[in-house]
Design an enzyme around this catalytic site. Structure first.
Site, PDB file in Angstrom:
ATOM      1  N   ASP A 144       0.861  -1.182   0.000  1.00 23.94           N
ATOM      2  CA  ASP A 144       0.000   0.000   0.000  1.00 23.94           C
ATOM      3  C   ASP A 144       0.899   1.233   0.000  1.00 23.94           C
ATOM      4  O   ASP A 144       1.699   1.426   0.916  1.00 23.94           O
ATOM      5  CB  ASP A 144      -0.896  -0.037   1.251  1.00 23.94           C
ATOM      6  CG  ASP A 144      -1.926   1.081   1.295  1.00 23.94           C
ATOM      7  OD1 ASP A 144      -1.787   2.068   0.553  1.00 23.94           O
ATOM      8  OD2 ASP A 144      -2.867   0.975   2.093  1.00 23.94           O
ATOM      9  N   ASP A 145       0.766   2.079  -1.006  1.00 23.89           N
ATOM     10  CA  ASP A 145       1.635   3.259  -1.161  1.00 23.89           C
ATOM     11  C   ASP A 145       0.966   4.508  -0.592  1.00 23.89           C
ATOM     12  O   ASP A 145       0.850   5.531  -1.273  1.00 23.89           O
ATOM     13  CB  ASP A 145       1.982   3.456  -2.627  1.00 23.89           C
ATOM     14  CG  ASP A 145       3.241   4.305  -2.822  1.00 23.89           C
ATOM     15  OD1 ASP A 145       3.919   4.600  -1.824  1.00 23.89           O
ATOM     16  OD2 ASP A 145       3.544   4.655  -3.977  1.00 23.89           O
ATOM     17  N   GLU A 146       0.571   4.435   0.669  1.00 26.54           N
ATOM     18  CA  GLU A 146      -0.025   5.580   1.362  1.00 26.54           C
ATOM     19  C   GLU A 146       0.861   6.026   2.520  1.00 26.54           C
ATOM     20  O   GLU A 146       1.637   5.242   3.065  1.00 26.54           O
ATOM     21  CB  GLU A 146      -1.400   5.210   1.926  1.00 26.54           C
ATOM     22  CG  GLU A 146      -2.446   4.877   0.886  1.00 26.54           C
ATOM     23  CD  GLU A 146      -3.792   4.600   1.532  1.00 26.54           C
ATOM     24  OE1 GLU A 146      -4.652   5.508   1.503  1.00 26.54           O
ATOM     25  OE2 GLU A 146      -3.983   3.490   2.066  1.00 26.54           O
ATOM     26  N   TYR A 147       0.689   7.301   2.896  1.00 29.83           N
ATOM     27  CA  TYR A 147       1.234   7.866   4.135  1.00 29.83           C
ATOM     28  C   TYR A 147       2.752   7.822   4.237  1.00 29.83           C
ATOM     29  O   TYR A 147       3.303   7.909   5.337  1.00 29.83           O
ATOM     30  CB  TYR A 147       0.622   7.164   5.355  1.00 29.83           C
ATOM     31  CG  TYR A 147      -0.884   7.113   5.317  1.00 29.83           C
ATOM     32  CD1 TYR A 147      -1.641   8.281   5.248  1.00 29.83           C
ATOM     33  CD2 TYR A 147      -1.559   5.902   5.317  1.00 29.83           C
ATOM     34  CE1 TYR A 147      -3.024   8.247   5.189  1.00 29.83           C
ATOM     35  CE2 TYR A 147      -2.948   5.846   5.264  1.00 29.83           C
ATOM     36  CZ  TYR A 147      -3.671   7.022   5.194  1.00 29.83           C
ATOM     37  OH  TYR A 147      -5.036   6.974   5.137  1.00 29.83           O
TER      38      TYR A 147
END
Length: 286
Positions: A144-147
């Protein structure tokens, strides 16, 4: 390098399930925010024929931290508590044929899946992930490429090779374990223009824009490996969830993704989905 061999859409459910009756239809995925909810709730929903309502449970989420020089896998206390209690929280799901994955995403420190500066750096982090999955007996990892907050702490900006390096290193380390991708962030842009040899090493990918229906564009992945539906259980209207389930079946996609399955009985909402996906209602038995 040992590559993952992708299952066909309607064979995949049977492969993931050890229940007496194997349902026919797309694989169903449930993310669980373990800071507030129990991962065990994924196994409390069953269909009329005894099949699992959900086929994949995702622990949300471990983090990618930055130690001043490299990316470091970090589990917050709630995630760590689930892993430490694997005999009671993970093994019962696996005994039912439900695959349990660990989601990994950034932690506002500048490190993420899109800014490994070298292939060696990506391989080092992949080894950390592989060690954790083996230690706790998990079935795979969700990326997941978040935050990440790229650039924080002097970290590099995203580059177009990082996600490919990571996926390839994970596939080498993990063999046939699942490597899935939450289609969001810079990594999604890079994968959409990458070679099919990179995407084909993923097991599945899903739309990350909740209450919408749009299949990820990742060369190397077939419709059987994609979820165009993105369902946030607390906020997506039931009518939309059902409509997207119907479209998933009609369009021949092999995955249906839901996020934030909570504690307690939500069988009315889940049943509406499973009726559309499998022609069967779901019951909740804690």
């Amino acid at each position: 390098m040992k590559l993952f061999t992708s299952p066909l859409a309607f064979v995949a459910v049977a492969a993931l399930s050890s229940t007496t009756s194997a349902k026919s239809g797309p694989i169903s995925v449930a993310y669980v925010e373990v800071n507030d909810n129990s991962i065990t709730n994924v196994g409390d929903y069953t269909l009329a024929d005894g099949s699992n309502a959900f086929d994949i449970a995702i622990i949300f989420a471990a983090n990618i931290n930055y130690n001043g020089s490299s990316a470091v896998l970090y589990n917050n206390p709630n995630v760590q508590a689930v892993l430490d209690d694997a005999d009671n929280q993970i093994r019962p799901l696996q005994a039912k044929g439900i695959k349990v994955l660990l989601s990994i995403l950034g932690n506002h420190q500048g490190a993420g899946i899109s800014n490994f500066a070298t292939q060696a750096a990506a391989a080092d982090f992949a080894s950390q992930v592989s060690d954790a999955l083996n230690q706790y007996g998990l079935d795979g990892v969700d990326l997941d490429d978040e935050y990440a907050d790229y650039g924080t702490n002097g970290t590099p900006q995203p580059n177009d090779q990082s996600i490919g390096w990571l996926i390839s290193a994970l596939r080498t380390d993990l063999g046939d374990k699942l490597v899935t991708f939450y289609n969001y962030g810079p990594a999604s842009d890079y994968l959409s223009s990458s070679s099919a040899s990179i995407g084909s090493q993923l097991s599945y990918s899903w739309n990350a824009n909740y209450d919408s229906y749009e299949a990820p564009n990742i060369p190397g992945l077939s419709k059987s490996q994609l979820s165009p539906a993105a369902i946030d259980i607390p906020t997506t209207p039931q009518s939309d969830a059902v409509s997207f389930a119907q479209e998933t079946v009609a369009d021949g996609y092999g995955v249906y993704m839901t996020y934030d399955l909570g504690n307690g009985d939500d069988s009315s909402y889940i049943s509406a989905i499973t009726q559309a996906l499998y022609g069967q209602a779901a019951t909740y038995t804690p």
